[in-house]
Design a protein around this motif. Structure first.
Motif, PDB file in Angstrom:
ATOM      1  N   ALA A  21       0.893  -1.322   0.077  1.00 26.08           N
ATOM      2  CA  ALA A  21       0.035   0.117  -0.057  1.00 26.08           C
ATOM      3  C   ALA A  21       0.771   1.512  -0.018  1.00 26.08           C
ATOM      4  O   ALA A  21       0.439   2.047  -0.747  1.00 26.08           O
ATOM      5  CB  ALA A  21      -1.016  -0.042   1.164  1.00 26.08           C
ATOM      6  N   ILE A  22       2.021   1.170   0.680  1.00 25.14           N
ATOM      7  CA  ILE A  22       2.558   2.411   1.064  1.00 25.14           C
ATOM      8  C   ILE A  22       3.499   2.862  -0.275  1.00 25.14           C
ATOM      9  O   ILE A  22       3.535   3.874  -0.698  1.00 25.14           O
ATOM     10  CB  ILE A  22       3.511   2.667   2.144  1.00 25.14           C
ATOM     11  N   VAL A  23       4.114   1.893  -0.922  1.00 23.02           N
ATOM     12  CA  VAL A  23       4.566   1.944  -2.088  1.00 23.02           C
ATOM     13  C   VAL A  23       4.013   2.218  -3.364  1.00 23.02           C
ATOM     14  O   VAL A  23       4.218   3.285  -4.118  1.00 23.02           O
ATOM     15  CB  VAL A  23       5.755   0.880  -2.398  1.00 23.02           C
ATOM     16  N   TRP A  24       2.500   1.629  -3.456  1.00 20.23           N
ATOM     17  CA  TRP A  24       1.834   1.945  -4.387  1.00 20.23           C
ATOM     18  C   TRP A  24       1.227   3.428  -4.327  1.00 20.23           C
ATOM     19  O   TRP A  24       1.386   4.405  -5.287  1.00 20.23           O
ATOM     20  CB  TRP A  24       0.736   0.937  -4.568  1.00 20.23           C
ATOM     21  N   GLN A  25       0.870   3.866  -3.126  1.00 24.45           N
ATOM     22  CA  GLN A  25       0.468   5.260  -2.937  1.00 24.45           C
ATOM     23  C   GLN A  25       1.803   6.280  -3.288  1.00 24.45           C
ATOM     24  O   GLN A  25       1.423   7.153  -3.932  1.00 24.45           O
ATOM     25  CB  GLN A  25       0.106   5.337  -1.235  1.00 24.45           C
ATOM     26  N   ALA A  26       2.993   5.805  -2.639  1.00 30.38           N
ATOM     27  CA  ALA A  26       4.067   6.566  -3.087  1.00 30.38           C
ATOM     28  C   ALA A  26       4.489   6.766  -4.649  1.00 30.38           C
ATOM     29  O   ALA A  26       4.950   7.709  -5.067  1.00 30.38           O
ATOM     30  CB  ALA A  26       5.298   6.440  -2.326  1.00 30.38           C
ATOM     31  N   SER A  27       3.922   5.675  -5.238  1.00 33.42           N
ATOM     32  CA  SER A  27       4.051   5.825  -6.824  1.00 33.42           C
ATOM     33  C   SER A  27       2.957   6.233  -7.535  1.00 33.42           C
ATOM     34  O   SER A  27       2.818   6.528  -8.648  1.00 33.42           O
ATOM     35  CB  SER A  27       4.385   4.392  -7.117  1.00 33.42           C
ATOM     36  N   GLY A  28       2.255   6.793  -6.850  1.00 33.27           N
ATOM     37  CA  GLY A  28       0.813   7.682  -7.376  1.00 33.27           C
ATOM     38  C   GLY A  28      -0.320   7.094  -7.500  1.00 33.27           C
ATOM     39  O   GLY A  28      -1.287   7.416  -8.147  1.00 33.27           O
ATOM     40  N   PRO A  52      -6.032   0.584 -11.330  1.00 32.89           N
ATOM     41  CA  PRO A  52      -4.673  -0.141 -11.235  1.00 32.89           C
ATOM     42  C   PRO A  52      -4.253   0.410 -12.701  1.00 32.89           C
ATOM     43  O   PRO A  52      -3.119   0.165 -12.779  1.00 32.89           O
ATOM     44  CB  PRO A  52      -4.715  -1.408 -11.119  1.00 32.89           C
ATOM     45  N   ASN A  53      -5.026   0.541 -13.604  1.00 33.48           N
ATOM     46  CA  ASN A  53      -4.713   0.822 -15.252  1.00 33.48           C
ATOM     47  C   ASN A  53      -4.397   2.127 -15.366  1.00 33.48           C
ATOM     48  O   ASN A  53      -4.185   2.646 -16.677  1.00 33.48           O
ATOM     49  CB  ASN A  53      -5.865   0.118 -16.042  1.00 33.48           C
ATOM     50  N   ASP A  54      -4.460   3.196 -14.549  1.00 35.78           N
ATOM     51  CA  ASP A  54      -4.326   4.474 -14.960  1.00 35.78           C
ATOM     52  C   ASP A  54      -2.735   5.051 -14.951  1.00 35.78           C
ATOM     53  O   ASP A  54      -2.733   6.137 -15.556  1.00 35.78           O
ATOM     54  CB  ASP A  54      -5.028   5.439 -13.716  1.00 35.78           C
ATOM     55  N   HIS A  55      -1.834   4.048 -14.785  1.00 42.00           N
ATOM     56  CA  HIS A  55      -0.653   4.382 -14.877  1.00 42.00           C
ATOM     57  C   HIS A  55       0.141   3.446 -15.843  1.00 42.00           C
ATOM     58  O   HIS A  55       0.935   2.788 -15.685  1.00 42.00           O
ATOM     59  CB  HIS A  55       0.250   4.282 -13.563  1.00 42.00           C
ATOM     60  N   ASN A  56      -0.277   3.756 -17.236  1.00 39.31           N
ATOM     61  CA  ASN A  56       0.231   2.681 -18.264  1.00 39.31           C
ATOM     62  C   ASN A  56       1.289   3.653 -18.918  1.00 39.31           C
ATOM     63  O   ASN A  56       1.364   3.700 -19.960  1.00 39.31           O
ATOM     64  CB  ASN A  56      -0.966   2.516 -19.184  1.00 39.31           C
ATOM     65  N   THR A  57       2.376   3.863 -18.112  1.00 34.07           N
ATOM     66  CA  THR A  57       3.524   4.511 -18.664  1.00 34.07           C
ATOM     67  C   THR A  57       4.807   3.340 -17.998  1.00 34.07           C
ATOM     68  O   THR A  57       4.556   2.634 -16.803  1.00 34.07           O
ATOM     69  CB  THR A  57       3.724   5.839 -17.933  1.00 34.07           C
ATOM     70  N   PRO A  58       5.779   3.651 -18.307  1.00 30.49           N
ATOM     71  CA  PRO A  58       7.079   3.053 -17.847  1.00 30.49           C
ATOM     72  C   PRO A  58       7.208   3.129 -16.497  1.00 30.49           C
ATOM     73  O   PRO A  58       7.614   2.319 -15.632  1.00 30.49           O
ATOM     74  CB  PRO A  58       8.313   3.257 -18.610  1.00 30.49           C
ATOM     75  N   GLU A  59       7.092   4.468 -15.818  1.00 31.01           N
ATOM     76  CA  GLU A  59       7.352   4.898 -14.594  1.00 31.01           C
ATOM     77  C   GLU A  59       6.103   4.431 -13.615  1.00 31.01           C
ATOM     78  O   GLU A  59       6.542   3.980 -12.693  1.00 31.01           O
ATOM     79  CB  GLU A  59       7.254   6.604 -14.443  1.00 31.01           C
ATOM     80  N   ARG A 103       5.941 -10.143 -18.714  1.00 28.40           N
ATOM     81  CA  ARG A 103       5.868 -10.620 -19.977  1.00 28.40           C
ATOM     82  C   ARG A 103       5.110  -9.833 -20.712  1.00 28.40           C
ATOM     83  O   ARG A 103       4.737 -10.115 -21.966  1.00 28.40           O
ATOM     84  CB  ARG A 103       5.071 -12.120 -19.747  1.00 28.40           C
ATOM     85  N   THR A 104       4.424  -8.689 -20.256  1.00 27.52           N
ATOM     86  CA  THR A 104       3.616  -7.799 -21.057  1.00 27.52           C
ATOM     87  C   THR A 104       4.697  -6.646 -21.925  1.00 27.52           C
ATOM     88  O   THR A 104       5.758  -6.588 -21.375  1.00 27.52           O
ATOM     89  CB  THR A 104       2.674  -7.011 -20.371  1.00 27.52           C
ATOM     90  N   GLN A 109       9.590  -3.729 -20.004  1.00 23.23           N
ATOM     91  CA  GLN A 109      10.762  -2.771 -19.984  1.00 23.23           C
ATOM     92  C   GLN A 109      11.305  -2.266 -19.052  1.00 23.23           C
ATOM     93  O   GLN A 109      12.163  -1.388 -18.940  1.00 23.23           O
ATOM     94  CB  GLN A 109       9.906  -1.457 -20.504  1.00 23.23           C
ATOM     95  N   ILE A 110      10.526  -2.957 -17.720  1.00 23.18           N
ATOM     96  CA  ILE A 110      11.261  -2.566 -16.448  1.00 23.18           C
ATOM     97  C   ILE A 110      12.515  -3.478 -16.186  1.00 23.18           C
ATOM     98  O   ILE A 110      12.251  -4.881 -16.006  1.00 23.18           O
ATOM     99  CB  ILE A 110      10.089  -2.625 -15.521  1.00 23.18           C
TER     100      ILE A 110
END
Length: 150
Positions: A21-28, A52-59, A103-104, A109-110
């Motif tokens: 939770a904390i890392v996901w929240q810190a990641s936006g 969960p799909n709002d952040h479809n960027t490499p970051e 595998r996506t 890319q990560i």
């Protein structure tokens, strides 16, 4: 109630879920639910993301993968400090999700080492928060995402 009165299995799972939770929240990401259920060896928990799909960027993908790995980092650290054995099997669902995501097209890319490094860093930075919130989550069984406060 003191920490010694709380089921130690619930505390471990609470630390695990707070790592997510904390890392996901810190990641936006927006957390919608944090839960721990059961007792003893039957304890399990989960964190639900609002979008969960709002952040479809490499970051965003790196943040998501870091959140998957952060649970194990938090659990390992909790077990080390409590003098308990770390059960890596408890992280198998997270590792399976990580393998599936890697595998996506975006997930490939990560670099896993980058996600792991980010997970370790954010768990370390927010460790005092995890320690403070784990007993509350363990006792109550749920925690308002607003209590995380990232």
């Amino acid at each position: 109630m003191t920490d010694t009165d709380i089921d130690p299995h619930r505390l471990v799972v609470a630390a695990h879920e707070l790592g997510h939770a904390i890392v996901w929240q810190a990641s936006g990401f927006t957390i919608s639910e944090i839960r721990v259920k059961g007792h003893g060896d039957g304890v399990h928990g989960w964190v639900s993301l609002a979008n969960p799909n709002d952040h479809n960027t490499p970051e965003g993908e790196r943040g998501y993968q870091a959140g998957l790995l952060a649970a194990g980092e938090a659990q390992r650290r909790w077990c080390d400090q409590a003098g308990m054995a770390f059960d890596e099997y408890a992280c198998q669902d997270d590792y399976a999700s990580l393998r599936k995501r890697s595998r996506t097209a975006l997930g490939s890319q990560i670099r896993r080492s980058a996600a792991k490094s980010e997970a370790q860093r954010l768990v370390r930075v927010h460790w005092n928060r995890i320690v403070r919130l784990a007993p509350t989550l363990a006792v109550r069984g749920s925690l308002s995402p607003s209590r995380i406060g990232i």
